[in-house]
Design an enzyme around this catalytic site. Structure first.
Site, PDB file in Angstrom:
ATOM      1  N   CYS A 115       0.815  -1.225   0.000  1.00  0.00           N
ATOM      2  CA  CYS A 115       0.000   0.000   0.000  1.00  0.00           C
ATOM      3  C   CYS A 115       0.846   1.272   0.000  1.00  0.00           C
ATOM      4  O   CYS A 115       0.340   2.351  -0.297  1.00  0.00           O
ATOM      5  CB  CYS A 115      -0.958   0.007   1.186  1.00  0.00           C
ATOM      6  SG  CYS A 115      -2.118  -1.368   1.121  1.00  0.00           S
ATOM      7  N   HIS A 252      -3.220   7.385   1.807  1.00  0.00           N
ATOM      8  CA  HIS A 252      -3.624   6.061   1.337  1.00  0.00           C
ATOM      9  C   HIS A 252      -4.988   5.774   1.950  1.00  0.00           C
ATOM     10  O   HIS A 252      -5.202   5.998   3.143  1.00  0.00           O
ATOM     11  CB  HIS A 252      -2.594   5.015   1.775  1.00  0.00           C
ATOM     12  CG  HIS A 252      -3.099   3.621   1.650  1.00  0.00           C
ATOM     13  ND1 HIS A 252      -3.637   3.146   0.471  1.00  0.00           N
ATOM     14  CD2 HIS A 252      -3.182   2.605   2.549  1.00  0.00           C
ATOM     15  CE1 HIS A 252      -4.015   1.894   0.649  1.00  0.00           C
ATOM     16  NE2 HIS A 252      -3.761   1.545   1.903  1.00  0.00           N
ATOM     17  N   ASN A 282     -10.064   0.082  -0.401  1.00  0.00           N
ATOM     18  CA  ASN A 282      -8.598   0.118  -0.351  1.00  0.00           C
ATOM     19  C   ASN A 282      -8.054  -0.488  -1.649  1.00  0.00           C
ATOM     20  O   ASN A 282      -8.179  -1.685  -1.872  1.00  0.00           O
ATOM     21  CB  ASN A 282      -8.127  -0.672   0.876  1.00  0.00           C
ATOM     22  CG  ASN A 282      -6.611  -0.649   1.043  1.00  0.00           C
ATOM     23  OD1 ASN A 282      -5.876  -0.276   0.131  1.00  0.00           O
ATOM     24  ND2 ASN A 282      -6.151  -1.068   2.208  1.00  0.00           N
TER      25      ASN A 282
HETATM   26  O1  UT7 Z   1      -3.816  -0.841   3.519  1.00  0.00           O
HETATM   27  C1  UT7 Z   1      -2.890  -1.412   4.375  1.00  0.00           C
HETATM   28  C2  UT7 Z   1      -3.225  -1.159   5.746  1.00  0.00           C
HETATM   29  N1  UT7 Z   1      -4.449  -1.839   6.159  1.00  0.00           N
HETATM   30  C3  UT7 Z   1      -5.149  -1.268   7.077  1.00  0.00           C
HETATM   31  O2  UT7 Z   1      -4.797  -0.175   7.445  1.00  0.00           O
HETATM   32  C4  UT7 Z   1      -6.306  -1.980   7.716  1.00  0.00           C
HETATM   33  C5  UT7 Z   1      -6.243  -1.705   9.176  1.00  0.00           C
HETATM   34  N2  UT7 Z   1      -7.290  -2.323   9.976  1.00  0.00           N
HETATM   35  C6  UT7 Z   1      -8.586  -1.961   9.870  1.00  0.00           C
HETATM   36  O3  UT7 Z   1      -8.958  -1.142   9.057  1.00  0.00           O
HETATM   37  C7  UT7 Z   1      -9.552  -2.560  10.862  1.00  0.00           C
HETATM   38  O4  UT7 Z   1      -8.844  -3.235  11.872  1.00  0.00           O
HETATM   39  C8  UT7 Z   1     -10.578  -3.537  10.230  1.00  0.00           C
HETATM   40  C9  UT7 Z   1     -11.565  -2.742   9.397  1.00  0.00           C
HETATM   41  C10 UT7 Z   1      -9.863  -4.536   9.366  1.00  0.00           C
HETATM   42  C11 UT7 Z   1     -11.365  -4.257  11.299  1.00  0.00           C
HETATM   43  O5  UT7 Z   1     -11.991  -3.351  12.186  1.00  0.00           O
HETATM   44  P1  UT7 Z   1     -11.879  -3.573  13.766  1.00  0.00           P
HETATM   45  O6  UT7 Z   1     -12.685  -2.539  14.391  1.00  0.00           O
HETATM   46  O7  UT7 Z   1     -10.414  -3.620  14.096  1.00  0.00           O
HETATM   47  O8  UT7 Z   1     -12.589  -4.968  13.941  1.00  0.00           O
HETATM   48  P2  UT7 Z   1     -12.030  -6.358  14.499  1.00  0.00           P
HETATM   49  O9  UT7 Z   1     -11.091  -6.955  13.520  1.00  0.00           O
HETATM   50  O10 UT7 Z   1     -11.547  -6.188  15.891  1.00  0.00           O
HETATM   51  O11 UT7 Z   1     -13.348  -7.178  14.538  1.00  0.00           O
HETATM   52  C12 UT7 Z   1     -14.427  -6.805  15.385  1.00  0.00           C
HETATM   53  C13 UT7 Z   1     -15.546  -7.807  15.198  1.00  0.00           C
HETATM   54  C14 UT7 Z   1     -15.076  -9.245  15.314  1.00  0.00           C
HETATM   55  O12 UT7 Z   1     -16.104  -9.994  15.958  1.00  0.00           O
HETATM   56  P3  UT7 Z   1     -15.961 -10.375  17.517  1.00  0.00           P
HETATM   57  O13 UT7 Z   1     -14.691 -11.155  17.619  1.00  0.00           O
HETATM   58  O14 UT7 Z   1     -15.901  -9.063  18.231  1.00  0.00           O
HETATM   59  O15 UT7 Z   1     -17.204 -11.159  17.765  1.00  0.00           O
HETATM   60  C15 UT7 Z   1     -14.993  -9.712  13.879  1.00  0.00           C
HETATM   61  O16 UT7 Z   1     -15.188 -11.083  13.736  1.00  0.00           O
HETATM   62  O17 UT7 Z   1     -16.100  -7.668  13.884  1.00  0.00           O
HETATM   63  C16 UT7 Z   1     -16.117  -8.948  13.239  1.00  0.00           C
HETATM   64  N3  UT7 Z   1     -15.955  -8.742  11.825  1.00  0.00           N
HETATM   65  C17 UT7 Z   1     -16.984  -8.508  10.984  1.00  0.00           C
HETATM   66  N4  UT7 Z   1     -18.293  -8.420  11.197  1.00  0.00           N
HETATM   67  C18 UT7 Z   1     -19.073  -8.154  10.134  1.00  0.00           C
HETATM   68  C19 UT7 Z   1     -14.785  -8.721  11.106  1.00  0.00           C
HETATM   69  N5  UT7 Z   1     -15.062  -8.488   9.809  1.00  0.00           N
HETATM   70  C20 UT7 Z   1     -16.407  -8.352   9.714  1.00  0.00           C
HETATM   71  C21 UT7 Z   1     -17.274  -8.090   8.647  1.00  0.00           C
HETATM   72  N6  UT7 Z   1     -18.589  -8.003   8.910  1.00  0.00           N
HETATM   73  N7  UT7 Z   1     -16.835  -7.909   7.378  1.00  0.00           N
END
Ligand code: UT7
Length: 325
Positions: A115, A252, A282
């Site tokens: 990225c 980005h 992204n």
């Molecule tokens: O481009 C290179 C750099 N990349 C990035 O910068 C990405 C950086 N990370 C992020 O943008 C975020 O961490 C994410 C968008 C990927 C995830 O958001 P988050 O607030 O960190 O969520 P999480 O991974 O902690 O997940 C929270 C909950 C989980 O459920 P439990 O364990 O709390 O029951 C996940 O299983 O959300 C769940 N979850 C979803 N639910 C519905 C994860 N993906 C999804 C989804 N739909 N697509």
């Protein structure tokens, strides 16, 4: 003494026709439109058609950038193309673009910094121009990330899209001060200890397969905000500028929450931040030139403005470019 600066003389972008909305994603994985919007700001993404390759997107973006610079492929002596989703393992996608544009001279090569790729490519081309080795360079970010997504992993497949953006850098006069027009600085960083937080679980040498993108999102998020704020500060300090001097930040586009948190940390007015993540998702190395092209077309950038580009990605890699437009 600096005698040349890299001036952005044109830009262009291209998005595949097919749009996949969050509602359509709901039919593919266990997710909701509300979750995706709340956690990322993404509403939709563009997905390349079957047989539409990274080079196809790159060629279209490059042609538009050339037209906007009022140059032809004959004027270009360098192509630096940032991608992690190359058409072939080799030769480079840049050489395919070179051939399609009808260029028979100059050099073309790919840069791989995920990225952060566009920042790395821009910094590379800038060094060629400043040293007098290149007069007009095409810098392209192009990706078909849809091809390396695990479409059953809801935590990653909702986040990415396909697209391409390009700029033409042309050698202009420079005095070495921050009053010059063009790229005033670039700062690149990497830290390979974080390989396993964001990676593809395949490769030529390891599995002889392409593999799928894997990410520990929360950890990446935390590092992103810290590294991005720090590399923007580094750019401002290097040029003797303050946050108030910035006219536009083109980050980005990974996650709206990352954009907001970084800007809050830097105390930059949120109205000065380019946001396209809602419509492009992204697109990795393509996201900055796609957003830049949007801002130019919306006439939100004026001659003399201070523009800061910043990115962070797998590796980890991160970096910034500060430009006087
Ligand atoms: O481009 C290179 C750099 N990349 C990035 O910068 C990405 C950086 N990370 C992020 O943008 C975020 O961490 C994410 C968008 C990927 C995830 O958001 P988050 O607030 O960190 O969520 P999480 O991974 O902690 O997940 C929270 C909950 C989980 O459920 P439990 O364990 O709390 O029951 C996940 O299983 O959300 C769940 N979850 C979803 N639910 C519905 C994860 N993906 C999804 C989804 N739909 N697509």
């Amino acid at each position: 003494m600096i005698t040349f600066r890299s001036v952005v003389s044109g830009c262009g972008s291209y998005l595949p026709e097919k749009i996949v909305t969050n509602k359509q994603m709901e039919e593919m994985v266990d997710t909701t439109d509300e979750w995706i919007i709340e956690r990322t700001g993404i509403h939709q993404r563009h997905i390349a058609a079957d047989g539409e390759l990274t080079s196809d997107l790159a060629i279209k973006a490059a042609q538009k950038a050339l037209a906007s610079a009022a140059l032809t492929a004959n004027d270009i002596d360098l192509i630096v193309l940032a991608t992690s989703t190359a058409d072939q393992t080799f030769p480079s996608t840049a050489t395919r673009v070179q051939a399609a544009l009808g260029m028979e001279k100059g050099a073309a090569f790919d840069v791989q910094a995920v990225c952060s790729g566009f920042i790395y490519a821009l910094a590379t081309a800038d060094n060629f121009i400043r040293s007098g080795q290149s007069k007009n360079a095409l810098v392209i970010g192009a990706e078909t990330f849809s091809r390396i997504l695990d479409w059953e992993d809801r935590a990653t497949c909702v986040l990415f899209g396909d697209g391409a953006g390009a700029v033409v850098l042309s050698a202009g006069p420079g005095t070495g001060t921050s009053d010059d027009q063009g790229i005033l600085s670039s700062h690149l960083h990497s830290d390979g200890r974080y390989n396993d937080l964001l990676y593809v679980d395949g490769g030529v040498s390891s599995t002889q397969s392409t593999g799928y993108l894997r990410m520990r999102g929360k950890e990446v998020f935390r590092h992103a905000v810290v590294n991005l704020a720090s590399v923007v500060k580094e750019a401002l300090e290097f040029n003797g500028l303050s946050a108030d001097d910035v006219d536009m930040v083109i980050p980005h586009q990974a996650n709206k929450r990352i954009l907001d948190a970084t800007i809050r940390k830097l105390k930059i007015d949120p109205d000065k931040v380019a946001v396209t993540v809602h419509k492009h998702a992204n697109t990795s190395a393509a996201s900055i030139p796609l957003a830049l092209d949007d801002m130019v077309r919306e006439e939100r950038i004026a001659r003399g403005d201070i523009i800061v580009l910043e990115a962070m990605g797998g590796g980890f890699t991160w970096g910034s470019c500060l430009i006087r437009w």
